[in-house]
Design a protein around this motif. Structure first.
Motif, PDB file in Angstrom:
ATOM      1  N   SER A 131       0.825  -1.207   0.000  1.00 49.43           N
ATOM      2  CA  SER A 131       0.000   0.000   0.000  1.00 49.43           C
ATOM      3  C   SER A 131       0.850   1.243   0.000  1.00 49.43           C
ATOM      4  CB  SER A 131      -0.905   0.020   1.242  1.00 49.43           C
ATOM      5  OG  SER A 131      -1.569   1.258   1.328  1.00 49.43           O
ATOM      6  N   PRO A 132       0.601   2.159  -0.934  1.00 48.98           N
ATOM      7  CA  PRO A 132       1.343   3.412  -0.933  1.00 48.98           C
ATOM      8  C   PRO A 132       0.930   4.318   0.214  1.00 48.98           C
ATOM      9  CG  PRO A 132      -0.367   3.478  -2.615  1.00 48.98           C
ATOM     10  CD  PRO A 132      -0.358   2.094  -2.064  1.00 48.98           C
ATOM     11  N   ASN A 163      -8.100 -13.564  -2.326  1.00 50.45           N
ATOM     12  CA  ASN A 163      -8.695 -12.718  -3.368  1.00 50.45           C
ATOM     13  C   ASN A 163      -9.638 -11.681  -2.758  1.00 50.45           C
ATOM     14  OD1 ASN A 163      -7.438 -13.573  -5.672  1.00 50.45           O
ATOM     15  ND2 ASN A 163      -9.060 -14.924  -6.349  1.00 50.45           N
ATOM     16  N   GLU A 164     -10.405 -12.075  -1.754  1.00 46.78           N
ATOM     17  CA  GLU A 164     -11.290 -11.126  -1.088  1.00 46.78           C
ATOM     18  C   GLU A 164     -10.471 -10.014  -0.440  1.00 46.78           C
ATOM     19  OE1 GLU A 164     -14.610 -14.582  -0.100  1.00 46.78           O
ATOM     20  OE2 GLU A 164     -13.441 -13.691   1.537  1.00 46.78           O
ATOM     21  N   PHE A 165      -9.356 -10.401   0.193  1.00 42.98           N
ATOM     22  CA  PHE A 165      -8.498  -9.378   0.788  1.00 42.98           C
ATOM     23  C   PHE A 165      -7.975  -8.418  -0.266  1.00 42.98           C
ATOM     24  CE2 PHE A 165      -4.279  -7.716   1.553  1.00 42.98           C
ATOM     25  CZ  PHE A 165      -4.483  -7.015   2.730  1.00 42.98           C
ATOM     26  N   ARG A 166      -7.542  -8.958  -1.415  1.00 46.09           N
ATOM     27  CA  ARG A 166      -6.962  -8.106  -2.455  1.00 46.09           C
ATOM     28  C   ARG A 166      -7.994  -7.095  -2.979  1.00 46.09           C
ATOM     29  NH1 ARG A 166      -4.844 -11.239  -7.090  1.00 46.09           N
ATOM     30  NH2 ARG A 166      -3.790  -9.294  -7.626  1.00 46.09           N
ATOM     31  N   ILE A 167      -9.244  -7.509  -3.076  1.00 41.15           N
ATOM     32  CA  ILE A 167     -10.292  -6.585  -3.512  1.00 41.15           C
ATOM     33  C   ILE A 167     -10.471  -5.468  -2.488  1.00 41.15           C
ATOM     34  CG2 ILE A 167     -12.767  -6.361  -3.964  1.00 41.15           C
ATOM     35  CD1 ILE A 167     -12.647  -9.272  -5.073  1.00 41.15           C
ATOM     36  N   VAL A 168     -10.586  -5.852  -1.217  1.00 41.59           N
ATOM     37  CA  VAL A 168     -10.773  -4.854  -0.161  1.00 41.59           C
ATOM     38  C   VAL A 168      -9.548  -3.943  -0.077  1.00 41.59           C
ATOM     39  CG1 VAL A 168     -11.086  -4.517   2.323  1.00 41.59           C
ATOM     40  CG2 VAL A 168     -12.366  -6.307   1.137  1.00 41.59           C
ATOM     41  N   ALA A 169      -8.349  -4.537  -0.198  1.00 47.36           N
ATOM     42  CA  ALA A 169      -7.121  -3.738  -0.136  1.00 47.36           C
ATOM     43  C   ALA A 169      -7.070  -2.721  -1.271  1.00 47.36           C
ATOM     44  CB  ALA A 169      -5.901  -4.657  -0.185  1.00 47.36           C
ATOM     45  N   MET A 170      -7.460  -3.128  -2.465  1.00 47.91           N
ATOM     46  CA  MET A 170      -7.466  -2.217  -3.602  1.00 47.91           C
ATOM     47  C   MET A 170      -8.439  -1.063  -3.371  1.00 47.91           C
ATOM     48  SD  MET A 170      -8.408  -3.050  -7.567  1.00 47.91           S
ATOM     49  CE  MET A 170      -8.249  -1.791  -8.856  1.00 47.91           C
ATOM     50  N   LEU A 171      -9.639  -1.385  -2.893  1.00 46.56           N
ATOM     51  CA  LEU A 171     -10.621  -0.339  -2.640  1.00 46.56           C
ATOM     52  C   LEU A 171     -10.152   0.592  -1.518  1.00 46.56           C
ATOM     53  CD1 LEU A 171     -13.866  -2.494  -2.927  1.00 46.56           C
ATOM     54  CD2 LEU A 171     -13.065  -0.764  -4.547  1.00 46.56           C
ATOM     55  N   GLY A 172      -9.478   0.016  -0.516  1.00 48.54           N
ATOM     56  CA  GLY A 172      -8.952   0.835   0.573  1.00 48.54           C
ATOM     57  C   GLY A 172      -7.890   1.802   0.105  1.00 48.54           C
ATOM     58  N   ARG A 173      -7.060   1.370  -0.856  1.00 47.00           N
ATOM     59  CA  ARG A 173      -6.012   2.250  -1.382  1.00 47.00           C
ATOM     60  C   ARG A 173      -6.609   3.434  -2.137  1.00 47.00           C
ATOM     61  NH1 ARG A 173      -3.337  -2.776  -2.475  1.00 47.00           N
ATOM     62  NH2 ARG A 173      -4.023  -2.770  -4.653  1.00 47.00           N
ATOM     63  N   HIS A 174      -7.838   3.263  -2.605  1.00 54.24           N
ATOM     64  CA  HIS A 174      -8.499   4.330  -3.372  1.00 54.24           C
ATOM     65  C   HIS A 174      -9.790   4.770  -2.681  1.00 54.24           C
ATOM     66  CE1 HIS A 174      -5.712   3.569  -6.673  1.00 54.24           C
ATOM     67  NE2 HIS A 174      -5.957   2.298  -6.521  1.00 54.24           N
TER      68      HIS A 174
END
Length: 237
Positions: A131-132, A163-174
């Protein structure tokens, strides 16, 4: 509650299936099983395993066909476990996208080591958990721990798959921005993934069931109908 990686065993020999199921469960993996190629593809689409163990000699189709189909839309780790020992079979499977090739008979320590390696390489390759913004993101009672690949709600591990984590992580980054369906699909399943939202909708339904008090009225991840998803804005820690 510890997050368990979900492994799909695709094997038509029930004795081998039962052996792998026992070993994997003893090592804290969640296990799904399929005895045909068609059943495997259906389970991969609907249950989004973190890793697939794939036999090539299936009764309805060659396992290579399963590998080819899955690779058109997913980069998930696939370990081929096969009695075929000819070099050309191994080369073909690896060229088509298998992450590893294990010849039968195999030892369970070797199988477990190769599973760990495949999952580790996949996460390094895809950058899951990076995460940036920092190591954490928090909005309300939801907290994303990028370093540990965990999502917590009210201090409780939500038990997301990778995969569920990666989706949530992506949305959290944005957070605070709408991320389109296509952008999420490309990020999670690769640029060659089909633009069919079905697999994303299945994942989102599972995510909301795990993190929302009322999945029908989500507090953290909102839907922009026909466009994509938005994570509620919050504070990076």
């Amino acid at each position: 509650m510890e997050v368990r990686d979900r492994v799909l065993v695709v094997e038509d020999d029930s004795s081998i299936t039962n052996l792998m199921k026992t070993v994997l469960r003893a090592n804290n993996y969640e296990v799904l099983t399929a005895s045909t190629g068609a059943e495997a593809i259906s389970l991969i689409t609907s249950h989004c395993p973190d890793l697939v163990i794939l036999d090539l000699g299936l009764p309805d189709m060659d396992g290579v066909s399963v590998l080819q189909q899955v690779r058109t839309w997913s980069a998930m780790p696939i370990l081929v476990v096969s009695a075929r020992t000819h070099e050309r079979d191994k080369v073909e499977a690896l060229d088509l996208g298998a992450d590893d090739y294990i010849a039968k008979p195999f030892g369970t320590p070797e199988l477990l080591a190769r599973i760990r390696a495949a999952l580790r390489h996949y996460r390094l390759r895809t950058g899951a958990g990076s995460s940036p913004q920092g190591d954490f993101f928090q909005t309300g009672a939801l907290r994303i721990d990028y370093a540990r690949h965990r999502v917590y709600v009210d201090g409780r591990d939500a038990g997301l798959t990778q995969n569920e984590f990666r989706i949530v992580a992506m949305l959290g980054r944005h957070a605070g921005r709408v991320i389109t369906y296509d952008s999420i699909i490309r990020e999670i399943w690769g640029p060659g993934a089909q633009r069919d939202n079905k697999i994303l909708r299945v994942n989102m339904a599972n995510i909301r069931r795990k993190i929302e008090k009322n999945p029908a009225q989500p507090e953290y991840i909102c839907t922009e109908t026909g466009v994509g998803y938005l994570m509620a804005d919050g504070d990076s820690l």
